[in-house]
Design a protein around this motif. Structure first.
Motif: not given
Length: 329
Positions: A27-51
């Protein structure tokens, strides 16, 4: 038992990991989705595989976030949970249980966190997990881009009711200011998150208000939506999140309850309280948790059973609060 870790340790773990899977709660809300997506983008910017993986579909109201949903194309070697206070909150679809049983790191702001992960970074003074990540991501050596800023602002704004709830602090506003400076389009984001309601959402609100009941000399107000009503309205679960503030907004109400029936027949109960009553105390005794002013739990059984169980706990908490106030006066 989990090991508590600080920012430096979390940064070290994330920088040394790859093939990273980020778990959100059901039942995802804005915090779990927003946090998960932000962390994923940050890790991808470091060249890591993340989803990112969630047991339930991503609500349409968050479709604007650039989320990379896990499709099984890599084998996760490091699992991170964001904004998930207990293992029962992961859900059981999309192969979630196999990953939820082995969470390497949890980043959370719920004081009721059960310590299910191997390591946990917890700050229950933060208004949202996204507030923690606003500080953490730059410490990873990643610049907060406008896309990351939008994700984090979504998390902070939704968990604070657009900065209206009592969990909002000066630190919360400083985090939001940093995100605005990083490019978060707050006018557009606030309109999407708080000012746009679908016809289905309004139909659900009308039905919820028709169920309004008062208890304990009007100190407690309760609204309810059955699964059939939710299906009839055609409204997504995420669109119903702001309904939780409705009963507490009524004059003289100290405890507001919102009961939403799930597909399996159980009831998801949201508890919102005023300054004199602890919502987390109420929810925790029924296997849930949360924050002093906002908490939740799930109860199996029919509506009468759910009402009886939650109202009993509300009465205990109201009586406890009254006793404390009497002793102080």
């Amino acid at each position: 038992m989990t090991q508590s870790v600080d920012h430096e340790t979390v940064v070290s773990r994330l920088l040394s990991a790859d093939e990273i899977l980020i778990l959100c709660h059901k039942n995802p809300d804005g915090d779990t989705i927003g946090s998960g997506t932000a962390l994923c983008l940050a890790l991808q910017k470091l060249g890591k595989t993340a989803a990112v993986l969630c047991s339930d579909p991503i609500p349409a109201m968050y479709a604007f976030l650039p989320i990379t949903v896990f499709d099984g194309s890599f084998t996760p070697h490091f699992v991170v949970a964001v904004d998930v206070a207990g293992i029962q909150l992961f859900g059981d679809r999309n192969n979630m249980p196999q990953y939820a049983e082995h969470v390497d790191l949890c980043i959370d702001h719920h004081g009721s966190n059960s310590g299910y992960a191997y390591e946990t970074m917890l700050d229950d003074h933060a208004a949202a997990t996204a507030e923690l990540l606003t500080a953490l991501i730059p410490e990873m050596g990643v610049e907060i881009t406008p896309d990351i800023a939008a994700c984090l602002y979504t998390g902070i704004a939704t968990d604070t009711g657009c900065f209206r709830f009592t969990n909002t602090t000066a630190a919360t506003h400083r985090a939001a200011a940093a995100l605005i400076e990083a490019g978060a389009d707050v006018e557009n984001l606030n309109e999407r998150l708080f000012e746009c309601r679908s016809h289905a959402r309004m139909a659900a609100e009308r039905m919820a208000l028709e169920s309004l009941e008062f208890y304990y000399d009007n100190r407690c107000a309760l609204i309810c939506l059955t699964w059939d009503q939710i299906q009839a309205a055609g409204v997504a679960g995420a669109e119903l999140e702001d309904l939780t503030s409705l009963p507490r907004s009524i004059e003289g109400v100290e405890v507001g309850l919102t009961l939403r029936q799930q597909k399996d027949g159980s009831y998801k109960i949201s508890v919102r309280t005023g300054h004199d009553t602890n919502a987390c105390n109420i929810a925790r005794r029924l296997g849930g948790g949360g924050h002093p002013r906002a908490a939740g739990c799930e109860i199996s059984g029919n509506l009468d059973n759910a009402k009886h169980a939650i109202l009993d706990e509300v009465k205990k908490e109201l009586d406890r609060s009254a006793s404390l106030n009497a002793a102080e006066s």
